[in-house]
Every structure is written in structure tokens, then in C-alpha cells.
Write a protein that holds these residues in place. Structure first.
Motif, mmCIF file in Angstrom:
data_model
loop_
_atom_site.group_PDB
_atom_site.id
_atom_site.type_symbol
_atom_site.label_atom_id
_atom_site.label_comp_id
_atom_site.label_asym_id
_atom_site.label_seq_id
_atom_site.Cartn_x
_atom_site.Cartn_y
_atom_site.Cartn_z
ATOM 1 N N ALA A 134 0.841 -1.200 0.000
ATOM 2 C CA ALA A 134 0.000 0.000 0.000
ATOM 3 C C ALA A 134 0.872 1.245 0.000
ATOM 4 O O ALA A 134 2.026 1.219 0.449
ATOM 5 N N THR A 135 0.326 2.327 -0.524
ATOM 6 C CA THR A 135 0.968 3.635 -0.477
ATOM 7 C C THR A 135 -0.024 4.610 0.137
ATOM 8 O O THR A 135 -1.192 4.631 -0.245
ATOM 9 N N VAL A 136 0.436 5.394 1.111
ATOM 10 C CA VAL A 136 -0.420 6.342 1.817
ATOM 11 C C VAL A 136 0.225 7.721 1.787
ATOM 12 O O VAL A 136 1.436 7.859 1.972
ATOM 13 N N LYS A 137 -0.601 8.724 1.571
ATOM 14 C CA LYS A 137 -0.158 10.122 1.569
ATOM 15 C C LYS A 137 -0.734 10.817 2.784
ATOM 16 O O LYS A 137 -1.945 10.808 3.002
ATOM 17 N N VAL A 138 0.134 11.404 3.600
ATOM 18 C CA VAL A 138 -0.276 12.162 4.778
ATOM 19 C C VAL A 138 -0.117 13.643 4.470
ATOM 20 O O VAL A 138 0.965 14.090 4.078
ATOM 21 N N THR A 139 -1.198 14.401 4.643
ATOM 22 C CA THR A 139 -1.212 15.818 4.269
ATOM 23 C C THR A 139 -1.642 16.670 5.456
ATOM 24 O O THR A 139 -2.606 16.353 6.147
ATOM 25 N N LEU A 140 -0.905 17.766 5.687
ATOM 26 C CA LEU A 140 -1.274 18.721 6.718
ATOM 27 C C LEU A 140 -2.249 19.740 6.163
ATOM 28 O O LEU A 140 -2.398 19.872 4.941
ATOM 29 N N VAL A 171 -1.662 -0.691 5.146
ATOM 30 C CA VAL A 171 -2.061 0.719 5.196
ATOM 31 C C VAL A 171 -1.460 1.401 6.425
ATOM 32 O O VAL A 171 -0.951 2.523 6.349
ATOM 33 N N THR A 172 -1.503 0.728 7.571
ATOM 34 C CA THR A 172 -0.918 1.305 8.784
ATOM 35 C C THR A 172 0.579 1.491 8.639
ATOM 36 O O THR A 172 1.136 2.518 9.042
#
Length: 200
Positions: A134-140, A171-172
Motif C-alpha cells: 500500500a501507499t499512503v499520503k499524509v497531508t497537513l 495501510v498502517t
């Protein structure tokens, strides 16, 4: 983002696992966006009761300082890796707590940009062995974002539970790896040789 996937697992297939897996997705390459002018890390950290956080000398602790410290021991866990070596990592709920404490509830978000099954087979005990990437994008809230990948596996007699465990783990893992780019407190410090749960 457009993502469609099709997979089929059939106990009656010659392999006893997945007949085929096809995944088509569109997502941006892994990248780190340059920081924007808006930055709230120069603001004081707040305790859970809303008061300003201070150090042992009574000085204000700013968010940038807080993020530069090591993670709390209570947020860390250990696992045995290759060769029997122990590795320390920050738990998923520990990362979420820190992100909420620094950036606020609603001050950040995460989005799955890719998920793909890479393994689906039965072992000699009749259990399903499932693996996901999985690839996850964290955005502020200010637009700064980091994206990273992760993996996860699940083993269970139930095919559904094995899929669920593998996907959640992937995902985690990806979320934690993306979040660590925001500071040492979020697990990046644990990548330094010699740092671990004893030094947290």
C-alpha cells in the motif's frame, strides 16, 4: 485518483490460491513536497488539558522542538525481524496520537493512493496467506505532504480475515512511514543505529 481492481481466489484452482490479480491505478510518484510559507510548528505545544507545555526549567516547548524529540516508550513496540534481531517501532495509534497532539484533530489527513494484493495462497495447514502493498499520503492542513509505502500480511483459516489483516497492516505501515518524515517523534529517530525502546 482512479483505481479499479479485480482478483479471484479459488480453492479449486491448480495453485490452490489466486487465479489472477489485475490492478490498475493512477497515483503520483513517491515525493516530498517543498514546505510552504504557512507553518504552525513555531507555535507552543499544548497539554491535553489545554495548557501550554513547558520544560523542566519552565520554558515553552514549541511544536518543532516536540517533533525533534524521541518517541515515548509507551508508544513504542518491539518485533523480531530477520535473523532474530529485535526492532523497535512506533505503534499506529501512537503515531495518530502524536499527529493529533501536534497538528490538531482535523489538522491532518491520510489517503490511500495505492493498494495491491501481491500474495494469495494456502499453506500446508490449510490457512490463507495473504500479502498486500500500500501507499499512503499524509497531508497537513497547510498543504505540506509526505507519501510512503508499506507492506502487510495476514494468515488465517478465513480468507476474508486474512485479507482484512493484511490490508490493514499494509495501510498502517505506509501511514507510519509517511508520518515519520514530519519529525523524529513520529518514529524517524528509531532509524538511527543504537536508538530503540531502551532509549525512548
Amino acid at each position: 485518483m482512479q483505481h479499479t481492481s479485480r482478483s479471484s481466489c479459488d480453492e479449486g484452482s491448480p495453485s490452490g490460491g489466486c487465479l489472477s490479480t489485475q490492478s490498475q491505478f493512477q497515483h503520483p510518484p513517491l515525493q516530498t513536497n517543498p514546505p510552504l510559507l504557512i507553518d504552525n510548528t513555531n507555535q507552543p505545544m499544548l497539554n491535553y488539558d489545554g495548557t501550554e507545555m513547558r520544560d523542566e526549567k519552565g520554558r515553552l516547548v514549541y511544536k518543532s522542538q516536540f517533533l525533534s524529540t524521541h518517541p515515548l516508550k509507551g508508544d513504542c513496540k518491539e518485533r523480531v525481524g530477520y535473523g532474530g534481531k529485535k526492532f523497535t517501532y512506533v505503534s499506529g495509534d501512537g503515531v495518530i496520537r502524536t499527529m493529533n497532539a501536534v497538528f490538531g484533530f482535523g489538522g491532518w489527513s491520510s489517503r490511500i493512493t495505492m493498494e495491491r494484493m501481491v500474495q494469495c495462497e494456502k499453506d500446508d495447514r490449510g490457512r490463507w496467506n495473504i500479502g498486500y502493498l500500500a501507499t499512503v499520503k499524509v497531508t497537513l492542513r497547510n498543504g505540506v505532504s509526505h507519501e510512503d509505502c508499506g507492506s502487510g500480511d495476514g494468515i488465517n483459516e478465513s480468507k476474508v480475515k486474512a485479507h482484512e489483516k493484511a490490508m490493514k497492516s499494509a495501510v498502517t505501515d505506509a501511514m507510519k512511514r509517511a508520518a515519520r518524515h514530519f519529525g523524529e517523534r513520529l518514529g524517524n529517530a528509531l532509524y538511527v543505529k543504537g536508538n530503540g525502546i531502551k532509549t525512548a
